[in-house]
Design an enzyme around this catalytic site. Structure first.
Site, PDB file in Angstrom:
ATOM      1  N   LYS A   1     -12.928  -0.030   5.616  1.00  0.00           N
ATOM      2  CA  LYS A   1     -13.116  -0.941   4.488  1.00  0.00           C
ATOM      3  C   LYS A   1     -14.250  -1.920   4.757  1.00  0.00           C
ATOM      4  CE  LYS A   1      -9.445   1.027   2.836  1.00  0.00           C
ATOM      5  NZ  LYS A   1      -9.572   2.073   1.821  1.00  0.00           N
TER       6      LYS A   1
ATOM      7  N   ASP B   1      -1.575  -5.697   9.606  1.00  0.00           N
ATOM      8  CA  ASP B   1      -2.653  -4.790   9.208  1.00  0.00           C
ATOM      9  C   ASP B   1      -3.758  -5.645   8.588  1.00  0.00           C
ATOM     10  OD1 ASP B   1      -4.365  -3.100   7.881  1.00  0.00           O
ATOM     11  OD2 ASP B   1      -2.806  -1.965   6.844  1.00  0.00           O
TER      12      ASP B   1
ATOM     13  N   TYR C   1       0.829  -1.211   0.000  1.00  0.00           N
ATOM     14  CA  TYR C   1       0.000   0.000   0.000  1.00  0.00           C
ATOM     15  C   TYR C   1       0.867   1.267   0.000  1.00  0.00           C
ATOM     16  CZ  TYR C   1      -3.189   3.396   2.344  1.00  0.00           C
ATOM     17  OH  TYR C   1      -3.930   4.498   2.702  1.00  0.00           O
TER      18      TYR C   1
ATOM     19  N   ILE D   1      -7.048  -4.734   7.948  1.00  0.00           N
ATOM     20  CA  ILE D   1      -8.229  -3.882   7.736  1.00  0.00           C
ATOM     21  C   ILE D   1      -9.216  -4.436   6.709  1.00  0.00           C
ATOM     22  CG2 ILE D   1      -6.996  -1.772   8.405  1.00  0.00           C
ATOM     23  CD1 ILE D   1      -7.108  -0.906   5.477  1.00  0.00           C
TER      24      ILE D   1
END
Lengths: 489, 489
Positions: A281, A241, A156, A243
């Site tokens: 998200k 992470d 990302y 998410i």
């Protein structure tokens, strides 16, 4: 004008090094694409030739369900007749622990998403300003300026801003490629670690994104175990992470790091394990800025909580979120419907692309897919990828994001976001890709001088686009016309 | 237990220097007092002998008006039948510019509060996570690690956390004292600047808090002009924290730095001027985390906006805030009612205190006053102030904050917050202060050995408190009983 002004000022009254460096990461094609969209946004009637935003990992597919729930639950808000009695109590609450009911509800939701295979302690839920704030908080807690986190590529783009800009921490790449579907291996981890050490960079942690943005894949148990072994061997922290943990729409199931460390036979110092989460998200509320740090390390939890003062979640939002998350029946329905709709949208695009011979990495999560345009590159370089990307954004008018902005080691991959639009817009987008592939493949085969290759191809594309328009308008993505035509070129 | 754990971990897997230093500032009497309150909070029926929280600058006096407005304006919320159509649009908005209507409304409100004597450009409104986030953002933008901001004492304790903890910036005190009502002078500014230079500390700015917390005073035009001249002479930045600008309940009017720099004859490089604002105090929404940076410097504005990614305001809250702020008629009524009620509460306490011979700094702003207990100190030292403070919190059961936690140069001053309670609680609090002053003054005059002085006084106080209770319960703050009794001691 701003730059002119800025350089004058910097001479007169210097700002900080942070303010004057490029650590915010906005000088990147990833953000250039956003700007291109912003200056000419697609609208079905008002601007049908505008840029379609496929660079934004946003989930718009299930707001009808949320809206329905909201109308049935006026007590969930402090701004309704049913909830206004709580207004003062909620508006003045500013404790950095967060509302207890909010923490309970988030912990419970995180369990549910993991199939109730693990427990989360509500008292370890620490708030932050989105996952952005959560990542920075952990970087501040775990590492000093100059220290590094290993991170598998592609990753990302905004991690560079989130973890590095204000902290001075570095990200050090673990190179992954398509030869094994971009899976991280012990060998690649060791290589990166070695390389960092040779450069006298102290490695303090490993940053994992599972499910992966941009790949859309979930990590399997074996790889996760390998990572846990690696970080324990090196005695470094692991930030996982997660998410996109509820944004999984097909098999295999998502496996959280929290499950791995509880498995029999897995040796792990839990003080090393930290999870980043958010509702941006999985519920589609990026504007609400609900970010979470969940650390198994008491000192980190305590420090992160103090830091949450800089990015607390609005209590109005905490109150609403705890209400909607506490309705477990609704949440189950929501997650299941969301998966269903995402799966449909995903296969609409990946199926449509395969009809014109364009491949995508097999994936089952996230709000995007990873498109393989390697065979459309003039040569396997970042420059050629950028060239192709410029055509896609300027001529095809699709803001997709080039792999290089995700630090991908292999040129020719693009992330394509698919959940931030309605069905009609999706059809237009796919039609544009079809048309582009048809024309572009044709362009490549036509003779041009190497020097003018790119320019003439661009010109030709622009002209052809208009001419082909009528024919394409009647061509559905599932039309039998598309595939044979392309296979012929 | 946490500390034990933490030291073990730190040996095994080091965290960052930031995580392991005390820059969060919680090791302070200011926060100790909060903890004392948290562990034994006053309640009129359930815990009438508990600690009354007078250490929290919170405005609870006008929530009836807000609640009434909320009920009349269901369209202000995205969680009502009238507003739910906006749910998706608002929930997905994540641009760091913020909703245009929100920025317009905040800029307009800031103008109104300043009597429409200045204009604010909505495009310069940058969001942050409360004033906490705004202060940190500016510190990150303006100064490097080790650089300093000058700040007049006494000052808000959490500035140390907000501006210094994660940035590495320092605060360097400009010593002010009661000889001129704690006003900052050119001489004191020059002395501080000189001293910093002698210590090889680079001064990058000046941090001003107007109206002042903890003093409750507004700065007058002449002092403001002096400061503007000073920072221009030295070519350093000025951060003006104006979070109490609408919390002024008596003459003189509040004068913002934004007015001064527009005055004829004032020479000022506007690139040096930056304002911190929030709605936590003036509207009483600390839980909503509405923080604002307003900079006249384009580069700072642009950088601060990028940094706002770490502390964006929930769009649910932006939407609500823009609605309520846009109702100018309501806002006018609210500010006027709020001033009226604050003035009443303020004079209830300051008047009541003067009856027992306790002075307060003359003030007209904020949610607190600055209480002068110098004559109750055993000696003019911080140790004696702390001793007195312990008695107040442990025996009198009032969480007031000692001046030393505000870096006050003169021992014996205490900040007393008055707007976070209802009238009944205020009466109990004042009764306790009365009783304490009566007994304490008596205790001081009684012979004790120096060594046992404090202990015996404490013991005596505890005993006397119980005995005096019945008599005091019927004594109103305006009762003629109080004042003569004390004057006699």
């Amino acid at each position: 004008m701003e730059m002119e002004f800025s350089s004058r000022v910097q001479q007169k009254v210097p700002l900080s090094k942070i303010a004057t460096n490029d650590g915010h990461g906005e000088i990147s094609q990833y953000f250039d694409g956003w700007k291109a969209y912003d200056s000419d946004p697609y609208h079905p009637t008002r601007n049908p030739n505008g840029v379609i935003q496929m660079g934004l990992a946003e989930n718009q597919l299930c707001f009808d369900l949320i809206q329905e729930w909201v109308l049935e639950h006026p007590e969930a808000s402090i701004c309704t007749a049913e909830g206004a009695n709580n207004f003062m109590e909620i508006a003045i609450y500013q404790d950095y622990h967060g509302l207890q009911e909010f923490r309970n509800a988030v912990a419970r939701f995180m369990e549910k998403v993991r199939g109730d295979r693990v427990r989360f302690d509500p008292n370890r839920i620490v708030m932050s300003g989105g996952a952005t704030g959560a990542c920075e908080t952990l970087a501040f807690c775990l590492a000093d300026r100059g220290d590094a986190f290993l991170v598998p590529t592609p990753y990302y783009p905004a991690y560079d801003r989130d973890l590095c800009w204000r902290t001075g921490v570095q990200l050090f790449p673990i190179i992954c490629d398509s030869s094994n579907d971009f899976k991280v291996t012990r060998k690649s981890m060791e290589e990166a670690y070695q390389k960092a050490q040779e450069s006298n960079i102290r490695v303090k942690g490993f940053l994992l994104n599972n499910p992966s943005n941009p790949l859309g894949t979930v990590l399997d148990r074996e790889v996760l175990k390998e990572i846990v072994t690696f970080i324990n061997d090196k005695n470094i922290h692991l930030i996982s992470d997660e998410i996109y943990s509820a944004t999984v729409f097909d098999q295999p199931d998502f496996v959280s790091i929290s499950e791995i460390i509880e498995e029999d036979g897995v040796r792990c110092n839990r003080d090393l394990i930290h999870i980043v989460y958010s509702l941006s998200k999985d519920l589609g509320f990026p504007g609400f800025r609900v970010g979470i740090v969940y650390s198994y390390n008491d000192s980190v939890m305590s420090c992160a909580r103090k830091m949450s003062s800089f990015g607390l979640i609005s209590t109005q939002t905490q109150h609403f979120v705890k209400s909607i998350l506490s309705d477990e029946k609704f949440i189950e329905k929501f997650i299941s419907k969301s998966s269903e709709r995402l799966a449909k949208r995903h296969s609409f695009f990946t199926g449509g692309l395969s009809q014109v011979g364009i491949g995508t990495l097999k994936s089952n999560a996230g709000l995007y897919f990873w498109m393989d345009l390697r065979k459309l590159l003039r040569e396997p370089t970042v420059e050629a990828e950028t060239e192709l990307w410029r055509i896609i954004i300027n001529e095809v008018k699709l803001n997709v994001s080039p792999g290089s902005s995700f630090h991908c080691s292999e040129p020719g991959w693009f992330r394509v976001c698919v959940a931030n639009m309605d069905d009609e817009c999706a059809k237009v987008a796919l039609r544009r890709i079809h048309k582009f592939v048809l024309l572009y493949s044709k362009g490549i085969t036509e003779p041009t001088t190497p020097k003018n290759h790119c320019r003439s191809r661009k010109l030709q594309l622009s002209l052809s686009f208009r001419r082909l328009d009528e024919r394409m308008m009647i061509m559905s993505p599932h039309s039998p016309m598309a595939s044979p035509l392309v296979r012929a070129t």
